[in-house]
Design an enzyme around this catalytic site. Structure first.
Site, mmCIF file in Angstrom:
data_model
loop_
_atom_site.group_PDB
_atom_site.id
_atom_site.type_symbol
_atom_site.label_atom_id
_atom_site.label_comp_id
_atom_site.label_asym_id
_atom_site.label_seq_id
_atom_site.Cartn_x
_atom_site.Cartn_y
_atom_site.Cartn_z
ATOM 1 N N HIS A 206 -0.595 7.658 -10.203
ATOM 2 C CA HIS A 206 -0.555 6.978 -8.904
ATOM 3 C C HIS A 206 -0.884 7.878 -7.721
ATOM 4 O O HIS A 206 -0.958 7.405 -6.594
ATOM 5 C CB HIS A 206 0.824 6.359 -8.667
ATOM 6 C CG HIS A 206 1.874 7.375 -8.316
ATOM 7 N ND1 HIS A 206 2.482 8.156 -9.256
ATOM 8 C CD2 HIS A 206 2.385 7.763 -7.120
ATOM 9 C CE1 HIS A 206 3.334 8.966 -8.661
ATOM 10 N NE2 HIS A 206 3.298 8.761 -7.370
HETATM 11 C C1 UD1 Z 1 5.178 6.809 -2.713
HETATM 12 C C2 UD1 Z 1 5.477 8.266 -2.315
HETATM 13 C C3 UD1 Z 1 5.176 9.186 -3.489
HETATM 14 C C4 UD1 Z 1 5.916 8.740 -4.743
HETATM 15 C C5 UD1 Z 1 5.556 7.289 -5.021
HETATM 16 C C6 UD1 Z 1 6.270 6.775 -6.233
HETATM 17 C C7 UD1 Z 1 5.077 8.873 0.030
HETATM 18 C C8 UD1 Z 1 4.164 9.570 0.942
HETATM 19 N N1 UD1 Z 1 4.622 8.688 -1.217
HETATM 20 O O1 UD1 Z 1 3.797 6.694 -2.961
HETATM 21 O O2 UD1 Z 1 5.594 10.488 -3.161
HETATM 22 O O3 UD1 Z 1 5.537 9.554 -5.811
HETATM 23 O O4 UD1 Z 1 5.934 6.505 -3.878
HETATM 24 O O5 UD1 Z 1 5.927 5.472 -6.511
HETATM 25 O O6 UD1 Z 1 6.165 8.509 0.431
HETATM 26 N N2 UD1 Z 1 3.086 -1.212 -3.014
HETATM 27 C C9 UD1 Z 1 3.445 -2.407 -3.565
HETATM 28 N N3 UD1 Z 1 4.775 -2.639 -3.784
HETATM 29 C C10 UD1 Z 1 5.750 -1.742 -3.491
HETATM 30 C C11 UD1 Z 1 5.365 -0.514 -2.915
HETATM 31 C C12 UD1 Z 1 4.036 -0.265 -2.686
HETATM 32 O O7 UD1 Z 1 2.614 -3.241 -3.858
HETATM 33 O O8 UD1 Z 1 6.926 -2.020 -3.716
HETATM 34 C C13 UD1 Z 1 1.634 -0.919 -2.797
HETATM 35 C C14 UD1 Z 1 1.202 -1.174 -1.395
HETATM 36 O O9 UD1 Z 1 -0.038 -1.752 -1.430
HETATM 37 C C15 UD1 Z 1 1.095 0.202 -0.780
HETATM 38 C C16 UD1 Z 1 0.779 1.074 -1.987
HETATM 39 O O10 UD1 Z 1 1.410 0.432 -3.089
HETATM 40 O O11 UD1 Z 1 0.138 0.260 0.214
HETATM 41 C C17 UD1 Z 1 1.285 2.469 -1.866
HETATM 42 O O12 UD1 Z 1 2.678 2.504 -1.511
HETATM 43 P P1 UD1 Z 1 3.277 3.705 -0.615
HETATM 44 O O13 UD1 Z 1 4.736 3.539 -0.488
HETATM 45 O O14 UD1 Z 1 2.459 3.877 0.601
HETATM 46 O O15 UD1 Z 1 2.964 5.006 -1.457
HETATM 47 P P2 UD1 Z 1 3.079 5.284 -3.010
HETATM 48 O O16 UD1 Z 1 1.701 5.504 -3.527
HETATM 49 O O17 UD1 Z 1 3.919 4.279 -3.695
#
Ligand code: UD1
Length: 370
Positions: A206
């Site tokens: 991821h």
């Molecule tokens: C975040 C953390 C990362 C951690 C990861 C674990 C930061 C900078 N990054 O990254 O360190 O390793 O979580 O998962 O804090 N989304 C969903 N549902 C959710 C959450 C996210 O669909 O419940 C999608 C959204 O489209 C979002 C994307 O995933 O834009 C990324 O989510 P985000 O929280 O920005 O970062 P992660 O890649 O999950």
């Protein structure tokens, strides 16, 4: 002592659960509250973990959701500030390196409320990782830096952090791992996926650097294709990664491979059951490098660096980057090696008792002030 425990994203839940549980057990000394920023909000990315880990429902839910880094960090700060002002905690605990960690630490620093950082001092020395920025800044402003390994202590000293703020307590995520290992045996995930009693690999992916860049992601998929000729690969897919697979048009490529199984993200217990029986784990996660080390399972980390060098020292983890040939060769090396030669060493204080040491450090940190 009133303590606000902050969780935001998936890798936070297994770090906070043992701390809250220990605080409840030591209820004469501690009154814990759980604040969920809502950085992760999907049932499979959040709710499933509360259930699996026995984490009490959040006392406060900030509901920030997904946004750009700046907007997400700002929204967390704006919504967390009044909570701290109203609750007047003695301590706030932040864990790990996600945006919620930095945002809440920064709010506390400005309000002169004491904040402890659990999993302090880890450094990848790669500032293109958002987590590295979050780690460096959080450690600069937190009052108490609770480290999982001695290398973390050294990193903090090298950044000029005074000794009295640093405390080596061990790895709290391993508290969750050991306490849930037995319960995870109830999970039928291996049977459901048809891999019970067989050799298989587990994969997670991821990191933006791996899945947001088409060329890199493709190189990784090519390696997986070759490895999947030797054993099935189970791939619980993070929402970010699923989005990219769709955008880059990789679905056809993946579906053609009958031995690469894409599934929805798993809860804590199912995932524990899955990787604990794997012949090999491939990942770009931080936490999984540690969990495989604690259980002596071979792990290939699809990154050029790690903030967790102790996992490499222990011999379970190998950094293999994202080159197709390199990943494939490393996987075949693991599969060709005798299984009984695998490392069973565990790093110091990864013993299942870190939460109590964290609580002791908070009490001491409070006494020192008085
Ligand atoms: C975040 C953390 C990362 C951690 C990861 C674990 C930061 C900078 N990054 O990254 O360190 O390793 O979580 O998962 O804090 N989304 C969903 N549902 C959710 C959450 C996210 O669909 O419940 C999608 C959204 O489209 C979002 C994307 O995933 O834009 C990324 O989510 P985000 O929280 O920005 O970062 P992660 O890649 O999950």
């Amino acid at each position: 002592m009133k303590v606000l425990n902050v969780v935001g994203a998936r890798p936070n839940f297994m770090k906070v659960a043992p701390i809250v549980e220990a605080m409840k057990r030591r209820g004469a000394e501690f009154a814990p509250m759980v604040v969920h920023t809502g950085q992760h909000y999907d049932a499979q990315m959040s709710d499933a973990f509360f259930r699996d880990l026995g984490l009490p429902a959040p006392d406060v839910y900030l509901g920030v959701g997904s946004r750009s880094h700046a907007a997400q960090t700002a929204a967390i700060m704006q919504r967390f500030e009044p909570v701290v002002v109203n609750e007047k905690p003695d301590w706030v605990i932040v864990v790990g390196d996600v945006n919620s960690t930095l945002a809440c630490a920064l709010v506390c620093a400005k309000l002169f409320v004491k904040v402890a950082h659990v999993e302090a001092g880890l450094r990848s020395r790669d500032r293109t990782m958002p987590e590295e920025i979050n780690r460096i800044l959080t450690d600069q402003i937190a009052d108490l830096l609770l480290t999982p390994s001695r290398d973390a202590d050294q990193n903090l000293r090298a950044e000029g952090i005074p000794e009295e703020r640093i405390r080596f307590v061990g790895n709290v995520m391993i508290d969750s791992l050991f306490s849930q290992l037995k319960r995870a045996e109830q999970s039928t995930v291996r049977e459901d996926l048809g891999v019970a009693g067989k050799d298989y690999a587990a994969l997670t992916l991821h990191r933006p650097s791996n899945v947001d860049a088409r060329v890199t992601f493709k190189r990784i998929l090519e390696a997986l294709d070759q490895i999947s000729h030797r054993l099935p690969i189970i791939f619980p897919v993070h929402p970010r990664t699923r989005k990219r697979i769709r955008e880059f048009g990789f679905m056809d490529l993946i579906e053609r491979n009958r031995n690469l199984h894409l599934i929805e993200p798993l809860g804590y217990l199912d995932f524990l059951r899955l990787y604990s029986g794997a012949r090999l784990v491939l990942t770009d996660s931080g936490g999984i490098q540690e969990e495989t080390t604690a259980l002596g399972i071979p792990c290939l980390t699809l990154r050029e660096n790690t903030e967790r060098p102790i996992t490499v020292e222990m011999g379970t983890n190998v950094l293999v980057g994202t080159d197709t040939e390199r990943i494939t060769r490393a996987a075949f090396n693991v599969l060709d090696a005798p299984q009984d030669k695998q490392s069973k060493q565990r790093p110091p204080l990864w013993d299942g008792h870190t939460a109590d040491r964290i609580l002791d450090a908070l009490l001491e940190g409070t006494r020192d002030e008085e």
